[in-house]
Design an enzyme around this catalytic site. Structure first.
Site, PDB file in Angstrom:
ATOM      1  N   ARG A  69       0.835  -1.203   0.000  1.00  0.00           N
ATOM      2  CA  ARG A  69       0.000   0.000   0.000  1.00  0.00           C
ATOM      3  C   ARG A  69       0.868   1.251   0.000  1.00  0.00           C
ATOM      4  NH1 ARG A  69      -1.875   2.113   4.508  1.00  0.00           N
ATOM      5  NH2 ARG A  69      -2.314   0.138   5.551  1.00  0.00           N
ATOM      6  N   ASP A 104      -2.662  20.879 -13.317  1.00  0.00           N
ATOM      7  CA  ASP A 104      -3.034  19.621 -13.969  1.00  0.00           C
ATOM      8  C   ASP A 104      -2.524  19.687 -15.413  1.00  0.00           C
ATOM      9  OD1 ASP A 104      -4.350  17.578 -15.389  1.00  0.00           O
ATOM     10  OD2 ASP A 104      -6.139  17.666 -14.128  1.00  0.00           O
ATOM     11  N   TYR A 139     -11.303  20.046 -14.735  1.00  0.00           N
ATOM     12  CA  TYR A 139     -11.921  18.734 -14.970  1.00  0.00           C
ATOM     13  C   TYR A 139     -13.148  18.566 -14.051  1.00  0.00           C
ATOM     14  CZ  TYR A 139     -12.334  13.673 -15.187  1.00  0.00           C
ATOM     15  OH  TYR A 139     -12.811  12.402 -15.347  1.00  0.00           O
ATOM     16  N   LYS A 166      -4.753   8.904 -19.316  1.00  0.00           N
ATOM     17  CA  LYS A 166      -4.943   9.506 -20.630  1.00  0.00           C
ATOM     18  C   LYS A 166      -3.665   9.345 -21.467  1.00  0.00           C
ATOM     19  CE  LYS A 166      -8.864  10.708 -18.778  1.00  0.00           C
ATOM     20  NZ  LYS A 166      -9.034  12.002 -18.119  1.00  0.00           N
TER      21      LYS A 166
HETATM   22  C1  PLP Z   1      -9.452  12.302 -16.860  1.00  0.00           C
HETATM   23  C2  PLP Z   1      -8.918  13.510 -16.200  1.00  0.00           C
HETATM   24  C3  PLP Z   1      -8.750  13.561 -14.800  1.00  0.00           C
HETATM   25  C4  PLP Z   1      -9.171  12.411 -13.899  1.00  0.00           C
HETATM   26  O1  PLP Z   1      -8.408  11.275 -14.134  1.00  0.00           O
HETATM   27  P1  PLP Z   1      -8.889   9.774 -13.786  1.00  0.00           P
HETATM   28  O2  PLP Z   1      -7.681   8.964 -14.087  1.00  0.00           O
HETATM   29  O3  PLP Z   1     -10.065   9.478 -14.659  1.00  0.00           O
HETATM   30  O4  PLP Z   1      -9.273   9.776 -12.347  1.00  0.00           O
HETATM   31  C5  PLP Z   1      -8.210  14.707 -14.265  1.00  0.00           C
HETATM   32  N1  PLP Z   1      -7.861  15.766 -15.025  1.00  0.00           N
HETATM   33  C6  PLP Z   1      -8.016  15.758 -16.365  1.00  0.00           C
HETATM   34  C7  PLP Z   1      -7.620  16.950 -17.146  1.00  0.00           C
HETATM   35  C8  PLP Z   1      -8.554  14.639 -17.000  1.00  0.00           C
HETATM   36  O5  PLP Z   1      -8.718  14.647 -18.328  1.00  0.00           O
END
Ligand code: PLP
Length: 396
Positions: A60, A185, A113, A210
């Site tokens: 963990r 982000d 997001y 992504k």
């Molecule tokens: C998809 C996404 C997230 C969240 O990510 P997950 O892996 O689905 O939890 C956060 N920020 C952006 C810009 C995203 O496209």
């Protein structure tokens, strides 16, 4: 602050983090599924447990496969330290809950997001953390909000789904003058196109689900930056338990080997497609920072090395039904709520990123019902353009 090393992103994507392979002589990083790590020598065990000697204790907390993934992203972002979590949202929520306390104020933008804005509007207020969400591209207004005092500035650029661009260096300067922590982000840009730490951010985070992984087969999140902050986030995540699975870390690592190749291709294809759509009589507005007509184009030219793989556009006949007809005619696209994969993925925000909002709320956020988000894959761009052309001809 930090400077990214001279080695190119292509080389780092392949080699970074793999210098000390945990698998003996295996050339590929092994998936270490073991939950615990045993020590015959109690003294040694204690040193590892207390962090005085490198090693692993319990899955963990840390894991050898996961550690290579964190190290690869750390090097690509030119960061002091990195830690990971099971998803992008796990990393974002761990970051916010680790660094904020009751009474703190966050300044952010309206276009973060969807899950992130839920944290700001639904969960953090219950712990007496208030967030001011500013108009995403009104830099003067954001600076004014920062000047009122804030603990943390949270930004995202480019944004989802209208691909707005924020001047990260300008706002990071304003926030640092007030002693606020700056978090960015960087999911849409990836470290190939943009390094927020070099623009003054303290922390940069990704949904690795992504573009980093790139194959839509593993969830993950990662945050890198100042060591003192990353340690706090790691400590919270080890306790909340949203740990990245070693198998997911392996898939993300495998995907990242081609990160620079994919992003390079996606940057070029998305620009070609954006130009094609701009010239098409059935298409209304096209949102892509690589187009000189995009309001954030100059900022993007300053802070990005490429404009990314995601664009969005509106039909002249701008309704959800017309967008649906167009999207259903595409041969080379998944119709799905994801982005950043090797396959092209399309979807209207009305059914993907902003499905939880009402039509009125989307309109207030500047998201037309007929907007189509297009995440360019690695297919041949001429085939993607021909595919869009036939779908638009049938729609027109
Ligand atoms: C998809 C996404 C997230 C969240 O990510 P997950 O892996 O689905 O939890 C956060 N920020 C952006 C810009 C995203 O496209």
């Amino acid at each position: 602050m930090s400077s990214r090393e001279k080695i190119g992103a292509g080389t780092l994507s392949v080699w970074a983090g793999e210098e000390q392979r945990p698998g003996g002589r295996a050339t590929q990083v092994p998936v270490v599924h073991s939950v615990s790590f045993g020590y015959d020598d109690l003294e040694q065990w204690l040193e590892v447990a207390q962090g005085r000697r490198p090693g692993h204790i319990y899955g963990r907390n840390t894991n050898p496969t996961v550690q290579v993934f964190e190290e690869k992203v750390r090097r690509l972002e030119g960061a002091e330290a990195a830690t990971s979590a099971a998803t992008g949202m796990a990393v974002i929520s761990s970051t916010l809950f680790a660094l904020l306390s009751p009474g703190d104020r966050v300044v952010s933008v309206k276009d973060t997001y969807g899950g992130t804005s839920k944290l700001f509007l639904e969960f953090l207020p219950r712990f007496r953390v208030e967030t001011t969400l500013c108009d995403t591209t009104d830099h003067a207004a954001i600076e004014a909000r920062i000047a009122e005092g804030c603990r943390l500035l949270y930004l995202e650029s480019p944004t989802n789904p209208t691909v707005k661009v924020i001047d990260l260096a300008r706002l990071a300067d304003a926030a640092r003058a007030r002693g606020a922590v700056v978090v960015v982000d960087n999911t849409f840009a990836t470290p190939v196109n943009q390094n927020p730490l070099q623009l003054g951010a303290d922390l940069v985070l990704h949904s690795a689900t992504k573009f980093l992984g790139g194959h839509a087969d593993a969830l993950g999140g990662v945050v890198c930056g100042r060591r003192d902050l990353v340690e706090k986030i790691y400590h919270f995540r080890e306790i909340n338990g949203a740990t990245l699975h070693p198998m997911a870390a392996y898939l993300l690592l495998r995907g990242m080997k081609t990160l620079q190749l994919r992003i390079d291709r996606q940057n070029r294809s998305a620009l070609e497609i954006a130009r094609f759509l701009s010239d098409h009589p059935a298409v209304g507005r096209v949102h892509y920072p690589g187009l000189p007509s995009h309001p954030g184009h100059d900022i993007a030219c300053r802070q990005m090395r490429g404009f990314g793989g995601v664009l969005s556009f509106e039909l002249k006949h701008n309704t959800l039904a017309a967008a649906g007809r167009l999207v259903s005619r595409l041969r080379y696209a998944h119709r799905a709520a994801n982005l950043g994969a090797v396959e092209t993925i399309v979807g209207p925000p009305a059914t993907t990123s902003h499905v939880e909002c009402s039509a009125e709320e989307r309109a207030a956020m500047g998201i037309p019902e007929g907007l189509i988000r297009y995440s360019t894959g690695i297919e041949d761009p001429q085939d993607l353009i021909a595919d869009l052309a036939q779908a638009l001809a049938a729609a027109g």
